[in-house]
Design a protein around this motif. Structure first.
Motif, PDB file in Angstrom:
ATOM      1  N   ARG A 280      -9.743  10.044 -14.541  1.00  0.00           N
ATOM      2  CA  ARG A 280      -9.341  11.238 -15.308  1.00  0.00           C
ATOM      3  C   ARG A 280      -8.108  10.946 -16.159  1.00  0.00           C
ATOM      4  O   ARG A 280      -7.993  11.390 -17.299  1.00  0.00           O
ATOM      5  N   PHE A 281      -7.167  10.176 -15.596  1.00  0.00           N
ATOM      6  CA  PHE A 281      -5.883   9.960 -16.286  1.00  0.00           C
ATOM      7  C   PHE A 281      -5.692   8.524 -16.780  1.00  0.00           C
ATOM      8  O   PHE A 281      -4.631   8.199 -17.316  1.00  0.00           O
ATOM      9  N   LYS A 282      -6.719   7.663 -16.559  1.00  0.00           N
ATOM     10  CA  LYS A 282      -6.631   6.254 -16.984  1.00  0.00           C
ATOM     11  C   LYS A 282      -5.424   5.568 -16.357  1.00  0.00           C
ATOM     12  O   LYS A 282      -4.678   4.834 -17.006  1.00  0.00           O
ATOM     13  N   SER A 283      -5.238   5.824 -15.089  1.00  0.00           N
ATOM     14  CA  SER A 283      -4.095   5.272 -14.347  1.00  0.00           C
ATOM     15  C   SER A 283      -4.465   3.933 -13.713  1.00  0.00           C
ATOM     16  O   SER A 283      -5.632   3.560 -13.635  1.00  0.00           O
ATOM     17  N   LYS A 284      -3.465   3.229 -13.212  1.00  0.00           N
ATOM     18  CA  LYS A 284      -3.644   2.085 -12.329  1.00  0.00           C
ATOM     19  C   LYS A 284      -3.436   2.562 -10.893  1.00  0.00           C
ATOM     20  O   LYS A 284      -2.646   3.482 -10.653  1.00  0.00           O
ATOM     21  N   ILE A 285      -4.138   1.961  -9.944  1.00  0.00           N
ATOM     22  CA  ILE A 285      -3.924   2.397  -8.566  1.00  0.00           C
ATOM     23  C   ILE A 285      -3.465   1.239  -7.687  1.00  0.00           C
ATOM     24  O   ILE A 285      -3.891   0.091  -7.829  1.00  0.00           O
ATOM     25  N   ILE A 286      -2.539   1.585  -6.789  1.00  0.00           N
ATOM     26  CA  ILE A 286      -1.969   0.656  -5.817  1.00  0.00           C
ATOM     27  C   ILE A 286      -2.309   1.183  -4.427  1.00  0.00           C
ATOM     28  O   ILE A 286      -2.023   2.339  -4.110  1.00  0.00           O
ATOM     29  N   ALA A 287      -2.905   0.327  -3.597  1.00  0.00           N
ATOM     30  CA  ALA A 287      -3.264   0.714  -2.232  1.00  0.00           C
ATOM     31  C   ALA A 287      -2.500  -0.154  -1.240  1.00  0.00           C
ATOM     32  O   ALA A 287      -2.245  -1.332  -1.493  1.00  0.00           O
ATOM     33  N   PHE A 288      -2.134   0.447  -0.105  1.00  0.00           N
ATOM     34  CA  PHE A 288      -1.512  -0.325   0.969  1.00  0.00           C
ATOM     35  C   PHE A 288      -2.050   0.157   2.306  1.00  0.00           C
ATOM     36  O   PHE A 288      -2.741   1.174   2.383  1.00  0.00           O
ATOM     37  N   GLY A 289      -1.753  -0.580   3.348  1.00  0.00           N
ATOM     38  CA  GLY A 289      -2.253  -0.248   4.681  1.00  0.00           C
ATOM     39  C   GLY A 289      -2.873  -1.463   5.338  1.00  0.00           C
ATOM     40  O   GLY A 289      -3.042  -2.520   4.721  1.00  0.00           O
ATOM     41  N   SER A 290      -3.244  -1.321   6.621  1.00  0.00           N
ATOM     42  CA  SER A 290      -3.697  -2.478   7.395  1.00  0.00           C
ATOM     43  C   SER A 290      -4.991  -3.086   6.871  1.00  0.00           C
ATOM     44  O   SER A 290      -5.214  -4.293   7.007  1.00  0.00           O
ATOM     45  N   GLN A 291      -5.876  -2.280   6.272  1.00  0.00           N
ATOM     46  CA  GLN A 291      -7.108  -2.840   5.720  1.00  0.00           C
ATOM     47  C   GLN A 291      -6.814  -3.800   4.565  1.00  0.00           C
ATOM     48  O   GLN A 291      -7.391  -4.881   4.484  1.00  0.00           O
ATOM     49  N   ILE A 292      -5.888  -3.408   3.698  1.00  0.00           N
ATOM     50  CA  ILE A 292      -5.507  -4.287   2.579  1.00  0.00           C
ATOM     51  C   ILE A 292      -4.829  -5.544   3.121  1.00  0.00           C
ATOM     52  O   ILE A 292      -5.105  -6.661   2.680  1.00  0.00           O
ATOM     53  N   SER A 293      -3.931  -5.372   4.086  1.00  0.00           N
ATOM     54  CA  SER A 293      -3.212  -6.520   4.644  1.00  0.00           C
ATOM     55  C   SER A 293      -4.136  -7.446   5.424  1.00  0.00           C
ATOM     56  O   SER A 293      -3.953  -8.667   5.417  1.00  0.00           O
ATOM     57  N   GLY A 294      -5.121  -6.867   6.109  1.00  0.00           N
ATOM     58  CA  GLY A 294      -6.005  -7.667   6.958  1.00  0.00           C
ATOM     59  C   GLY A 294      -7.130  -8.350   6.216  1.00  0.00           C
ATOM     60  O   GLY A 294      -7.579  -9.432   6.604  1.00  0.00           O
ATOM     61  N   ALA A 295      -7.626  -7.726   5.163  1.00  0.00           N
ATOM     62  CA  ALA A 295      -8.760  -8.279   4.413  1.00  0.00           C
ATOM     63  C   ALA A 295      -8.525  -8.071   2.916  1.00  0.00           C
ATOM     64  O   ALA A 295      -9.275  -7.350   2.255  1.00  0.00           O
ATOM     65  N   PRO A 296      -7.465  -8.665   2.368  1.00  0.00           N
ATOM     66  CA  PRO A 296      -7.091  -8.372   0.985  1.00  0.00           C
ATOM     67  C   PRO A 296      -8.154  -8.748  -0.044  1.00  0.00           C
ATOM     68  O   PRO A 296      -8.514  -7.939  -0.904  1.00  0.00           O
ATOM     69  N   HIS A 297      -8.657  -9.975   0.039  1.00  0.00           N
ATOM     70  CA  HIS A 297      -9.604 -10.422  -0.988  1.00  0.00           C
ATOM     71  C   HIS A 297     -10.938  -9.677  -0.867  1.00  0.00           C
ATOM     72  O   HIS A 297     -11.504  -9.244  -1.877  1.00  0.00           O
ATOM     73  N   GLU A 298     -11.423  -9.509   0.365  1.00  0.00           N
ATOM     74  CA  GLU A 298     -12.686  -8.799   0.573  1.00  0.00           C
ATOM     75  C   GLU A 298     -12.599  -7.364   0.062  1.00  0.00           C
ATOM     76  O   GLU A 298     -13.551  -6.840  -0.533  1.00  0.00           O
ATOM     77  N   THR A 299     -11.444  -6.712   0.305  1.00  0.00           N
ATOM     78  CA  THR A 299     -11.271  -5.330  -0.133  1.00  0.00           C
ATOM     79  C   THR A 299     -11.247  -5.239  -1.656  1.00  0.00           C
ATOM     80  O   THR A 299     -11.899  -4.366  -2.244  1.00  0.00           O
ATOM     81  N   MET A 300     -10.517  -6.122  -2.305  1.00  0.00           N
ATOM     82  CA  MET A 300     -10.441  -6.106  -3.762  1.00  0.00           C
ATOM     83  C   MET A 300     -11.790  -6.423  -4.397  1.00  0.00           C
ATOM     84  O   MET A 300     -12.164  -5.848  -5.428  1.00  0.00           O
ATOM     85  N   GLU A 301     -12.541  -7.319  -3.784  1.00  0.00           N
ATOM     86  CA  GLU A 301     -13.865  -7.654  -4.320  1.00  0.00           C
ATOM     87  C   GLU A 301     -14.828  -6.486  -4.182  1.00  0.00           C
ATOM     88  O   GLU A 301     -15.622  -6.214  -5.087  1.00  0.00           O
ATOM     89  N   LYS A 302     -14.762  -5.790  -3.060  1.00  0.00           N
ATOM     90  CA  LYS A 302     -15.703  -4.704  -2.790  1.00  0.00           C
ATOM     91  C   LYS A 302     -15.353  -3.436  -3.550  1.00  0.00           C
ATOM     92  O   LYS A 302     -16.233  -2.664  -3.941  1.00  0.00           O
ATOM     93  N   LEU A 303     -14.042  -3.204  -3.767  1.00  0.00           N
ATOM     94  CA  LEU A 303     -13.583  -1.944  -4.361  1.00  0.00           C
ATOM     95  C   LEU A 303     -12.846  -2.238  -5.663  1.00  0.00           C
ATOM     96  O   LEU A 303     -11.623  -2.417  -5.681  1.00  0.00           O
ATOM     97  N   SER A 304     -13.587  -2.273  -6.745  1.00  0.00           N
ATOM     98  CA  SER A 304     -13.026  -2.698  -8.034  1.00  0.00           C
ATOM     99  C   SER A 304     -12.061  -1.681  -8.625  1.00  0.00           C
ATOM    100  O   SER A 304     -11.319  -2.009  -9.557  1.00  0.00           O
ATOM    101  N   ALA A 305     -12.015  -0.459  -8.081  1.00  0.00           N
ATOM    102  CA  ALA A 305     -11.081   0.548  -8.602  1.00  0.00           C
ATOM    103  C   ALA A 305      -9.636   0.214  -8.252  1.00  0.00           C
ATOM    104  O   ALA A 305      -8.708   0.664  -8.923  1.00  0.00           O
TER     105      ALA A 305
END
Length: 441
Positions: free
Chosen positions: A106-131
């Protein structure tokens, strides 16, 4: 001068269900009858205010706001975010990112995510969730500030502790050191949050989180603590913790406080001085915390904890079976468990025991033995959870290696499901045993 406008958001509920997305806690509201305040977002909000950054805070989880309602709220305030920051967990990351993705588009923003899922599986999460544009690995507070200080967030090669993407690909930067001086962190900006929504189960009282420490040296293999905060134990000064409690009590008329630490009673000297200071100031408040049975052994200190307002302690007991506890790297002896629960009962402190069902190597008989053991202890409350292999933990790696992972679906890696299958156990057996445990207790 930082130019970005920032939205801090606790993501919307999932199918109408509120979730806790904080630290090692990743559970539905129905698990404990409440959801925790988004403590880390509140610290980040305080930092943004300190640096005079233009930002908004929305706890969509507590306020039960959907993504489109968040968008409408921002439009009414004429606030168009450049960056959206949210905390997420393994079972919620797909739904959370879908919800936040609607706001992003809606706003053409960038998004930053944090938490144990990102820390535990960073590359897999980024590959699966392109947003997701940027993922924080480890503690997020100062990493986020480093990102916001960049003139161009399309090039973040110098920022430690992140995984990020641009049109060329995904980049995993050098790690960031854990925050060594805990007293660098500011008091959370609770004035920006709907604190009337954060209520304790059993008594329906408002409460807030006050952090005491981070890091846990015990390294239980199923726990995500080491992903969030590492193994090195770091602690705030006891007087700073009491000052914060006194301030929050007077400012918000709060009586109950969750002393938030991966093992809040690990340092006996801290607990002793903290209790003395609370008693000296006659604060008249109640506090509760997570702990380990092997830190609850000094009767005099436990009585002092009670005098200072200790209301309840939660203890991970996990299993009656000693071999299972060894397999978990729990490092907890049976006499330590029995002694701790007895001492809490004698002092009049509520004890809340936690048990894990379905660990590889267990049989159906072992599950029933744990139920009988839980019922034999003088516990006030108990919760019974299926074993969950969170990505990035040693337990997850073991389950992958040994072929125990029957359903490798992130959204099912939570206490409503049992995603493992061993020689002796499956989902039907484990869930039936858990149901029987609740009925028996």
């Amino acid at each position: 001068m930082i130019k970005y406008k920032v939205l801090l958001i606790n993501p919307p509920r999932i199918d109408g269900i509120a979730w806790t997305r904080e630290g090692r806690c990743q559970e539905r509201e129905t698990t404990l009858g409440t959801f925790k305040p988004p403590f880390t977002l509140a610290i980040i909000a305080s930092l943004l205010r300190e640096y005079k950054i233009s930002f908004r805070v929305i706890d969509a989880n507590a306020l039960d706001l959907k993504s489109n309602e968040v968008c409408n709220l921002l439009l009414r305030e004429d606030f168009i975010p450049d960056i959206i920051i949210y905390c997420t967990t393994t079972p919620t990351v797909i739904a959370d990112t879908k919800s936040i993705g609607i706001i992003k588009e809606r706003f053409k923003s960038k998004i930053i995510a944090f938490g144990s899922q990102i820390s535990g599986a960073p590359h897999e999460t980024m590959e699966k969730l392109s947003a997701i544009d940027i993922g924080i690995i480890g503690e997020p507070e100062f990493t986020i500030m480093d990102i916001l200080k960049q003139d161009d967030i399309a090039n973040l090669k110098k920022v430690k502790g992140i995984i990020w993407r641009n049109s060329m690909g995904i980049y995993n930067n050098n790690p960031r050191d854990w925050i060594d001086d805990m007293d660098q962190l500011p008091t959370p900006a609770w004035d920006l949050f709907p604190i009337d929504k954060y209520k304790l189960p059993f008594i329906n009282e408002k409460y807030l989180i006050v952090e005491t420490s981070r890091g846990c040296p015990f390294a239980c293999e199923f726990c995500v603590t080491q992903l969030n905060h590492g193994l090195k134990f770091r602690e705030r000064h006891y007087e700073a913790v009491v000052n914060e409690i006194e301030y929050l009590k007077e400012r918000y008329n709060i009586k109950f406080f969750n002393l938030f630490g991966d093992t809040a009673t690990f340092n006996k000297e801290f607990v002793d001085k903290f209790c003395d200071e609370v008693i000296r100031r006659n604060l008249g408040m109640k506090w509760f915390a997570n702990t380990r049975a092997d830190t609850i052994y000094d009767g005099d200190l436990i009585r002092k904890m009670k005098e200072s307002g200790c209301w309840m302690l939660s203890i991970g007991i996990e299993s009656f079976n000693e071999q299972t506890r060894r397999n978990m790297q729990k490092k907890l002896k049976m006499d330590e468990i029995n002694n701790a629960i007895r001492l809490l009962r004698e002092a009049g402190i509520i004890s809340f025991g936690f048990f894990i069902y379905g660990y590889p190597g267990e049989t159906e008989k072992d599950l029933h033995e744990t139920t009988r053991f839980a019922c034999s202890l003088p516990l006030d409350y108990a919760n019974f959870y299926p074993a969950v292999p969170y990505p990035g933990t040693d337990f997850y790696n073991k389950c992958m290696r040994e072929g125990y992972l029957h359903q490798n679906s992130w959204d099912r890696m939570e206490y409503s499901y049992y995603v493992l299958k061993t020689k002796d156990l499956n989902e039907d057996i484990v869930k039936k045993a858990i149901s029987n445990a609740y009925l028996s207790f």
